[in-house]
Design a protein around this motif. Sequence first.
Motif, PDB file in Angstrom:
ATOM      1  N   GLU A  54      -4.131  11.701   5.889  1.00 30.56           N
ATOM      2  CA  GLU A  54      -4.862  10.437   5.734  1.00 30.56           C
ATOM      3  C   GLU A  54      -5.820  10.539   4.539  1.00 30.56           C
ATOM      4  O   GLU A  54      -5.938   9.624   3.723  1.00 30.56           O
ATOM      5  N   LEU A  55      -6.489  11.694   4.458  1.00 32.54           N
ATOM      6  CA  LEU A  55      -7.409  11.940   3.350  1.00 32.54           C
ATOM      7  C   LEU A  55      -6.669  11.894   2.012  1.00 32.54           C
ATOM      8  O   LEU A  55      -7.124  11.257   1.049  1.00 32.54           O
ATOM      9  N   LEU A  56      -5.521  12.552   1.959  1.00 35.59           N
ATOM     10  CA  LEU A  56      -4.746  12.594   0.713  1.00 35.59           C
ATOM     11  C   LEU A  56      -4.260  11.214   0.306  1.00 35.59           C
ATOM     12  O   LEU A  56      -4.203  10.896  -0.886  1.00 35.59           O
ATOM     13  N   LYS A  57      -3.933  10.406   1.282  1.00 31.41           N
ATOM     14  CA  LYS A  57      -3.476   9.047   0.968  1.00 31.41           C
ATOM     15  C   LYS A  57      -4.599   8.255   0.284  1.00 31.41           C
ATOM     16  O   LYS A  57      -4.376   7.564  -0.710  1.00 31.41           O
ATOM     17  N   LEU A  58      -5.806   8.398   0.819  1.00 34.09           N
ATOM     18  CA  LEU A  58      -6.951   7.697   0.242  1.00 34.09           C
ATOM     19  C   LEU A  58      -7.304   8.243  -1.143  1.00 34.09           C
ATOM     20  O   LEU A  58      -7.640   7.483  -2.055  1.00 34.09           O
ATOM     21  N   LEU A  59      -7.215   9.562  -1.283  1.00 36.32           N
ATOM     22  CA  LEU A  59      -7.522  10.173  -2.585  1.00 36.32           C
ATOM     23  C   LEU A  59      -6.499   9.738  -3.636  1.00 36.32           C
ATOM     24  O   LEU A  59      -6.856   9.424  -4.775  1.00 36.32           O
ATOM     25  N   ASN A  60      -5.231   9.696  -3.249  1.00 38.85           N
ATOM     26  CA  ASN A  60      -4.200   9.278  -4.205  1.00 38.85           C
ATOM     27  C   ASN A  60      -4.297   7.783  -4.529  1.00 38.85           C
ATOM     28  O   ASN A  60      -3.987   7.371  -5.648  1.00 38.85           O
ATOM     29  N   ALA A  61      -4.742   6.978  -3.570  1.00 41.30           N
ATOM     30  CA  ALA A  61      -4.939   5.549  -3.818  1.00 41.30           C
ATOM     31  C   ALA A  61      -6.018   5.370  -4.891  1.00 41.30           C
ATOM     32  O   ALA A  61      -5.842   4.621  -5.867  1.00 41.30           O
ATOM     33  N   ALA A  62      -7.122   6.079  -4.720  1.00 42.70           N
ATOM     34  CA  ALA A  62      -8.210   5.990  -5.701  1.00 42.70           C
ATOM     35  C   ALA A  62      -7.756   6.546  -7.057  1.00 42.70           C
ATOM     36  O   ALA A  62      -8.057   5.978  -8.114  1.00 42.70           O
ATOM     37  N   TYR A  63      -7.003   7.626  -7.004  1.00 42.55           N
ATOM     38  CA  TYR A  63      -6.485   8.255  -8.230  1.00 42.55           C
ATOM     39  C   TYR A  63      -5.617   7.265  -9.028  1.00 42.55           C
ATOM     40  O   TYR A  63      -5.782   7.103 -10.243  1.00 42.55           O
ATOM     41  N   ALA A  64      -4.720   6.582  -8.333  1.00 44.41           N
ATOM     42  CA  ALA A  64      -3.837   5.605  -8.982  1.00 44.41           C
ATOM     43  C   ALA A  64      -4.660   4.470  -9.597  1.00 44.41           C
ATOM     44  O   ALA A  64      -4.409   4.032 -10.725  1.00 44.41           O
ATOM     45  N   SER A  65      -5.670   4.001  -8.858  1.00 45.85           N
ATOM     46  CA  SER A  65      -6.524   2.921  -9.375  1.00 45.85           C
ATOM     47  C   SER A  65      -7.244   3.339 -10.651  1.00 45.85           C
ATOM     48  O   SER A  65      -7.423   2.528 -11.564  1.00 45.85           O
ATOM     49  N   GLU A  66      -7.673   4.587 -10.707  1.00 44.53           N
ATOM     50  CA  GLU A  66      -8.399   5.056 -11.892  1.00 44.53           C
ATOM     51  C   GLU A  66      -7.512   5.029 -13.131  1.00 44.53           C
ATOM     52  O   GLU A  66      -7.956   4.649 -14.215  1.00 44.53           O
ATOM     53  N   TRP A  67      -6.250   5.422 -12.980  1.00 46.10           N
ATOM     54  CA  TRP A  67      -5.351   5.392 -14.143  1.00 46.10           C
ATOM     55  C   TRP A  67      -5.108   3.959 -14.595  1.00 46.10           C
ATOM     56  O   TRP A  67      -5.078   3.673 -15.796  1.00 46.10           O
ATOM     57  N   LEU A  68      -4.927   3.048 -13.651  1.00 47.75           N
ATOM     58  CA  LEU A  68      -4.716   1.642 -14.014  1.00 47.75           C
ATOM     59  C   LEU A  68      -5.965   1.086 -14.684  1.00 47.75           C
ATOM     60  O   LEU A  68      -5.879   0.364 -15.686  1.00 47.75           O
ATOM     61  N   ALA A  69      -7.133   1.428 -14.160  1.00 48.07           N
ATOM     62  CA  ALA A  69      -8.396   0.966 -14.746  1.00 48.07           C
ATOM     63  C   ALA A  69      -8.552   1.540 -16.158  1.00 48.07           C
ATOM     64  O   ALA A  69      -8.966   0.833 -17.088  1.00 48.07           O
ATOM     65  N   TYR A  70      -8.209   2.800 -16.293  1.00 49.22           N
ATOM     66  CA  TYR A  70      -8.288   3.447 -17.610  1.00 49.22           C
ATOM     67  C   TYR A  70      -7.471   2.661 -18.630  1.00 49.22           C
ATOM     68  O   TYR A  70      -7.967   2.296 -19.703  1.00 49.22           O
ATOM     69  N   TYR A  71      -6.234   2.360 -18.300  1.00 53.36           N
ATOM     70  CA  TYR A  71      -5.355   1.696 -19.256  1.00 53.36           C
ATOM     71  C   TYR A  71      -5.811   0.257 -19.525  1.00 53.36           C
ATOM     72  O   TYR A  71      -5.761  -0.218 -20.660  1.00 53.36           O
TER      73      TYR A  71
END
Length: 167
Positions: free
Chosen positions: A15-32
């Motif tokens: 569950e923790l990893l799912k949330l961490l990866n969700a935030a991780y994906a958002s950061e890359w999209l925000a970056y671009y």
Amino acid sequence: MGTRGREIIGMNVDELLKLLNAAYASEWLAYYQYWLGAKLIKGPMKDAVAAELNLHATEELAHAQLLATRILQVGGTPVLDPKGWFEASPCKYDSPADPYVGTLLAQNIAGEQCAITTYKQLMDVTKDKDMVTYNLALTILEQEVEHEEDLQSLQEDLELLVKRVAR
Ligand code: FE
Ligand code: FE
Ligand code: MG
């Protein structure tokens, strides 16, 4: 990951990893979104806004870096394919198709508000359960709150300027 470091996580690691990866994906999209917006931007105050967008791009990339480190520590794998970012991210990607400074500001403000919600949730879920992630989420949240304020302040200046010119 260090075995003792994983033992002290008082919640479901998947569950923790799912949330961490969700935030991780958002950061890359925000970056671009920031990175490309800074290049395309047109309109009043574009240099000042582009400088802020570029700075935020750098900071979003640093957030992705922090999250990747934590994902690996916990024994997970950061989203392997950029195609997976859209599915994993709770925040949408707003393409800078309209380069007007006011439009880009509004899109990125919405992105920051989604990021604030995301890290608030990550803090709520990890509180008293995973102090390391909780602390990480707080560190990032502080910066997202700053980002929202920076952009809203630029938006306010832009509105004042446009109003003056129209008079
Ligand atoms: Fe971020
Ligand atoms: Fe941000
Ligand atoms: Mg800033």
